[in-house]
Motif scaffolding. Structure first.
Motif, PDB file in Angstrom:
ATOM      1  N   LEU A   1      -5.054 -50.913  19.230  1.00 34.64           N
ATOM      2  CA  LEU A   1      -3.449 -51.018  18.881  1.00 34.64           C
ATOM      3  C   LEU A   1      -2.769 -49.526  19.609  1.00 34.64           C
ATOM      4  CD1 LEU A   1      -3.337 -53.014  16.096  1.00 34.64           C
ATOM      5  CD2 LEU A   1      -2.484 -54.220  18.042  1.00 34.64           C
ATOM      6  N   LEU A   2      -3.568 -48.735  18.823  1.00 29.28           N
ATOM      7  CA  LEU A   2      -2.733 -47.370  19.717  1.00 29.28           C
ATOM      8  C   LEU A   2      -2.601 -46.731  21.020  1.00 29.28           C
ATOM      9  CD1 LEU A   2      -3.137 -45.169  16.228  1.00 29.28           C
ATOM     10  CD2 LEU A   2      -1.454 -46.474  16.973  1.00 29.28           C
ATOM     11  N   ASP A   3      -3.987 -47.357  21.739  1.00 31.33           N
ATOM     12  CA  ASP A   3      -3.915 -47.056  22.852  1.00 31.33           C
ATOM     13  C   ASP A   3      -3.371 -47.513  24.067  1.00 31.33           C
ATOM     14  OD1 ASP A   3      -5.783 -45.614  24.719  1.00 31.33           O
ATOM     15  OD2 ASP A   3      -6.355 -47.517  24.994  1.00 31.33           O
ATOM     16  N   ARG A   4      -3.098 -49.301  23.409  1.00 37.68           N
ATOM     17  CA  ARG A   4      -2.225 -49.964  24.350  1.00 37.68           C
ATOM     18  C   ARG A   4      -0.845 -50.021  23.836  1.00 37.68           C
ATOM     19  NH1 ARG A   4      -5.771 -55.106  23.718  1.00 37.68           N
ATOM     20  NH2 ARG A   4      -7.888 -54.468  24.156  1.00 37.68           N
ATOM     21  N   GLY A   5      -0.065 -49.030  23.031  1.00 39.75           N
ATOM     22  CA  GLY A   5       1.279 -48.456  23.057  1.00 39.75           C
ATOM     23  C   GLY A   5       1.618 -49.134  22.115  1.00 39.75           C
ATOM     24  N   TYR A   6       0.578 -50.094  20.774  1.00 37.94           N
ATOM     25  CA  TYR A   6       1.898 -50.080  19.880  1.00 37.94           C
ATOM     26  C   TYR A   6       1.911 -48.861  18.889  1.00 37.94           C
ATOM     27  CZ  TYR A   6       1.144 -55.066  21.752  1.00 37.94           C
ATOM     28  OH  TYR A   6       1.321 -55.799  22.595  1.00 37.94           O
ATOM     29  N   GLY A   7       2.629 -49.107  17.825  1.00 38.48           N
ATOM     30  CA  GLY A   7       2.657 -48.114  16.771  1.00 38.48           C
ATOM     31  C   GLY A   7       3.507 -47.209  16.989  1.00 38.48           C
ATOM     32  N   ALA A   8       4.204 -46.702  15.669  1.00 41.78           N
ATOM     33  CA  ALA A   8       4.571 -45.674  15.293  1.00 41.78           C
ATOM     34  C   ALA A   8       3.188 -44.403  15.427  1.00 41.78           C
ATOM     35  CB  ALA A   8       5.306 -45.675  14.691  1.00 41.78           C
ATOM     36  N   VAL A   9       2.699 -44.931  14.204  1.00 40.04           N
ATOM     37  CA  VAL A   9       1.403 -44.035  13.837  1.00 40.04           C
ATOM     38  C   VAL A   9       0.353 -45.253  13.535  1.00 40.04           C
ATOM     39  CG1 VAL A   9       2.431 -43.940  11.201  1.00 40.04           C
ATOM     40  CG2 VAL A   9       0.830 -42.107  12.905  1.00 40.04           C
ATOM     41  N   GLY A  10      -1.320 -43.966  13.646  1.00 36.55           N
ATOM     42  CA  GLY A  10      -2.452 -45.390  12.844  1.00 36.55           C
ATOM     43  C   GLY A  10      -2.755 -44.269  11.719  1.00 36.55           C
ATOM     44  N   VAL A  11      -3.524 -44.953  11.011  1.00 35.60           N
ATOM     45  CA  VAL A  11      -4.434 -43.538   9.991  1.00 35.60           C
ATOM     46  C   VAL A  11      -5.325 -45.253   9.580  1.00 35.60           C
ATOM     47  CG1 VAL A  11      -4.391 -43.595   7.334  1.00 35.60           C
ATOM     48  CG2 VAL A  11      -2.545 -43.101   9.123  1.00 35.60           C
ATOM     49  N   VAL A  12      -6.600 -44.430  10.307  1.00 38.25           N
ATOM     50  CA  VAL A  12      -8.090 -45.258   9.925  1.00 38.25           C
ATOM     51  C   VAL A  12      -8.687 -44.907   9.029  1.00 38.25           C
ATOM     52  CG1 VAL A  12      -7.973 -46.197  12.556  1.00 38.25           C
ATOM     53  CG2 VAL A  12      -8.883 -44.272  11.050  1.00 38.25           C
ATOM     54  N   LEU A  13      -9.441 -46.122   7.774  1.00 42.61           N
ATOM     55  CA  LEU A  13     -10.624 -45.166   6.889  1.00 42.61           C
ATOM     56  C   LEU A  13     -11.461 -45.604   7.227  1.00 42.61           C
ATOM     57  CD1 LEU A  13      -7.446 -46.533   5.354  1.00 42.61           C
ATOM     58  CD2 LEU A  13      -8.130 -46.131   3.486  1.00 42.61           C
ATOM     59  N   ASP A  14     -12.473 -44.868   7.255  1.00 38.98           N
ATOM     60  CA  ASP A  14     -13.738 -44.939   7.580  1.00 38.98           C
ATOM     61  C   ASP A  14     -14.388 -45.883   8.584  1.00 38.98           C
ATOM     62  OD1 ASP A  14     -15.002 -42.770   4.984  1.00 38.98           O
ATOM     63  OD2 ASP A  14     -14.325 -45.284   3.292  1.00 38.98           O
ATOM     64  N   SER A  15     -13.746 -45.890   9.964  1.00 33.65           N
ATOM     65  CA  SER A  15     -13.622 -46.458  10.986  1.00 33.65           C
ATOM     66  C   SER A  15     -14.713 -46.750  11.648  1.00 33.65           C
ATOM     67  CB  SER A  15     -12.501 -45.956  11.720  1.00 33.65           C
ATOM     68  OG  SER A  15     -11.885 -47.181  12.999  1.00 33.65           O
ATOM     69  N   ALA A  16     -14.975 -48.343  12.147  1.00 32.50           N
ATOM     70  CA  ALA A  16     -15.588 -47.727  13.243  1.00 32.50           C
ATOM     71  C   ALA A  16     -15.297 -47.202  14.260  1.00 32.50           C
ATOM     72  CB  ALA A  16     -16.056 -50.084  13.328  1.00 32.50           C
ATOM     73  N   PRO A  17     -16.819 -46.795  14.908  1.00 33.50           N
ATOM     74  CA  PRO A  17     -16.268 -46.450  16.487  1.00 33.50           C
ATOM     75  C   PRO A  17     -15.952 -46.678  17.743  1.00 33.50           C
ATOM     76  CG  PRO A  17     -18.354 -46.978  16.315  1.00 33.50           C
ATOM     77  CD  PRO A  17     -18.108 -47.584  14.461  1.00 33.50           C
ATOM     78  N   THR A  18     -15.180 -46.433  18.086  1.00 38.61           N
ATOM     79  CA  THR A  18     -14.885 -47.142  19.668  1.00 38.61           C
ATOM     80  C   THR A  18     -15.790 -46.315  20.286  1.00 38.61           C
ATOM     81  OG1 THR A  18     -13.003 -45.518  19.401  1.00 38.61           O
ATOM     82  CG2 THR A  18     -12.467 -47.311  18.952  1.00 38.61           C
TER      83      THR A  18
END
Length: 296
Positions: free
Chosen positions: A98-115
Motif C-alpha cells: 500500500l505504501l509503495d503504491r502511494g497510499y497512507g500517511a505512514v506505515g507500521v508493520v509488526l512481525d511483517s512477512a517479507p516483500t
C-alpha cells in the motif's frame, strides 16, 4: 498519548494469515478510546467470524493477492485523508505494498512477512512454515494449524492457558496458494505480486516492529527486509524483547500499541494519496517511548 487533532484521525489495521481482524480487537478498543476512527478490514470473503471460517474455509481457498489488495486499496483510497496504516504478519507485507503504491500517511508493520527479494529464512521460520510447505498440493487448499503448531508459531512465549485460549479465539486456516506463491516469487524472473520499489522516495515513512522470540517472522527477516529499502524516506526498526508472533494479543500488547501510535503520529505526512477508490463497506467491529533504531 497522541490525539487525532495532531495528525490523521483514522487508523487502518491489516491482519495477517491464520487470524482475522478479530486479532486486532484490543488495539481497536484502545485507539477508539483515544478518539480515532479505526477500520480493520477483512480479506475479501472473510467478513464473517472465526467460528464460521473454521466450519467452512472455502473463502480462504479462493483468496488471491490482487483481490486482497483491491479490497485494501478501496478502504484506504476511499478515505478523505491518508490514514495511519498498521499491518501484522502477511498484513505487514500488504501494508508495504500500500505504501509503495502511494497510499497512507505512514506505515507500521509488526512481525511483517517479507516483500519480494528478502531471502533470509531462519530455521524457526522453516519449521513454522512446514505445515503449508510440506505438500505442494496445499497450494490449492486452506491450511489450518494444530494447537501444537499454533503454539510454536504464534504463542511460543505464552502461558499454556493463554496460548490455548488464543488458538480457540483467533485461529483460522490460511491460504496455501498465497503462501506458496510468495516463496516461489523469488525464483521467477521479474516482479511478482509482493514486489515493492525499494528506491521509492515518495513512499510514506515506515516502521518495522519485531518480536525478539518470533518463530514465524524472526528479527533477522525484519532486519533484512528493512535493509532492502534504499530510498531517502524514513525507514526504522524497533525490537521488543520477549515477544512472539501474535504480538497484537500478547500480554503487554499495550506497550507495543502505544509505541506504534506515537511513532506513527510523529512521522505521519499530510501529502495527498496518489490513488483513490470506492469506500469500503465492511470493517470489523470489536466486541462491546523509547526511540527506534534508524537505518539510513
Amino acid at each position: 498519548m497522541p490525539a487525532p487533532s495532531k495528525g490523521p484521525d483514522t487508523i487502518v489495521l491489516v491482519h495477517g494469515f491464520w487470524v482475522t481482524p478479530r486479532s486486532w480487537e484490543n488495539w481497536i478498543t484502545r485507539y477508539e478510546a483515544q478518539g480515532y476512527r479505526v477500520l480493520a478490514p477483512a480479506y475479501p470473503g472473510l467478513e464473517v467470524e472465526v467460528e464460521s471460517l473454521n466450519r467452512d474455509p472455502s473463502p480462504i481457498e479462493r483468496l488471491t493477492v490482487p483481490a486482497i489488495m483491491e479490497k485494501l486499496e478501496s478502504v484506504v483510497g476511499g478515505l478523505e485523508e491518508p490514514p495511519l496504516i498498521m499491518g501484522h504478519s502477511a498484513g505487514g507485507a500488504f501494508t508495504q505494498l500500500l505504501l509503495d503504491r502511494g497510499y497512507g500517511a505512514v506505515g507500521v508493520v509488526l512481525d511483517s512477512a517479507p516483500t519480494e527479494g528478502v531471502l533470509v529464512a531462519p530455521l524457526s521460520q522453516l519449521k513454522a512454515s512446514f505445515p503449508v510447505l510440506k505438500n505442494p498440493a496445499n497450494r490449492h487448499k486452506a491450511v489450518g494449524l494444530t494447537y501444537e503448531q499454533w503454539r510454536y508459531t504464534f504463542t511460543n512465549t505464552w502461558g499454556e492457558a493463554d496460548a490455548r485460549g488464543a488458538y480457540e479465539r483467533y485461529h483460522v486456516p490460511a491460504s496455501g496458494g498465497i503462501f506458496w506463491d510468495s516463496v516461489l516469487a523469488n525464483f521467477i524472473p521479474g516482479p511478482q505480486e509482493i514486489a515493492v520499489d525499494y528506491n521509492n522516495d515518495a513512499r510514506a515513512p515506515l516502521l518495522f516492529i519485531s518480536g525478539s522470540e518470533d518463530h514465524l517472522m524472526p528479527p533477522a527477516v525484519q532486519r533484512s527486509n528493512l535493509k532492502h529499502y534504499k530510498s531517502n524516506t524514513i525507514t526504522e526498526i524497533k525490537e521488543f524483547e520477549g515477544r512472539s508472533h501474535l504480538m497484537p494479543a500478547q500480554k503487554g500488547w499495550e506497550e507495543v500499541a502505544d509505541f506504534a501510535l506515537t511513532w506513527a503520529v510523529e512521522h505521519a505526512t499530510r501529502r495527498p494519496q496518489m490513488a483513490t477508490a470506492r469506500r469500503a463497506e465492511s470493517v470489523y467491529e470489536a466486541p462491546s517511548a523509547p526511540s527506534a533504531e534508524a537505518v539510513q
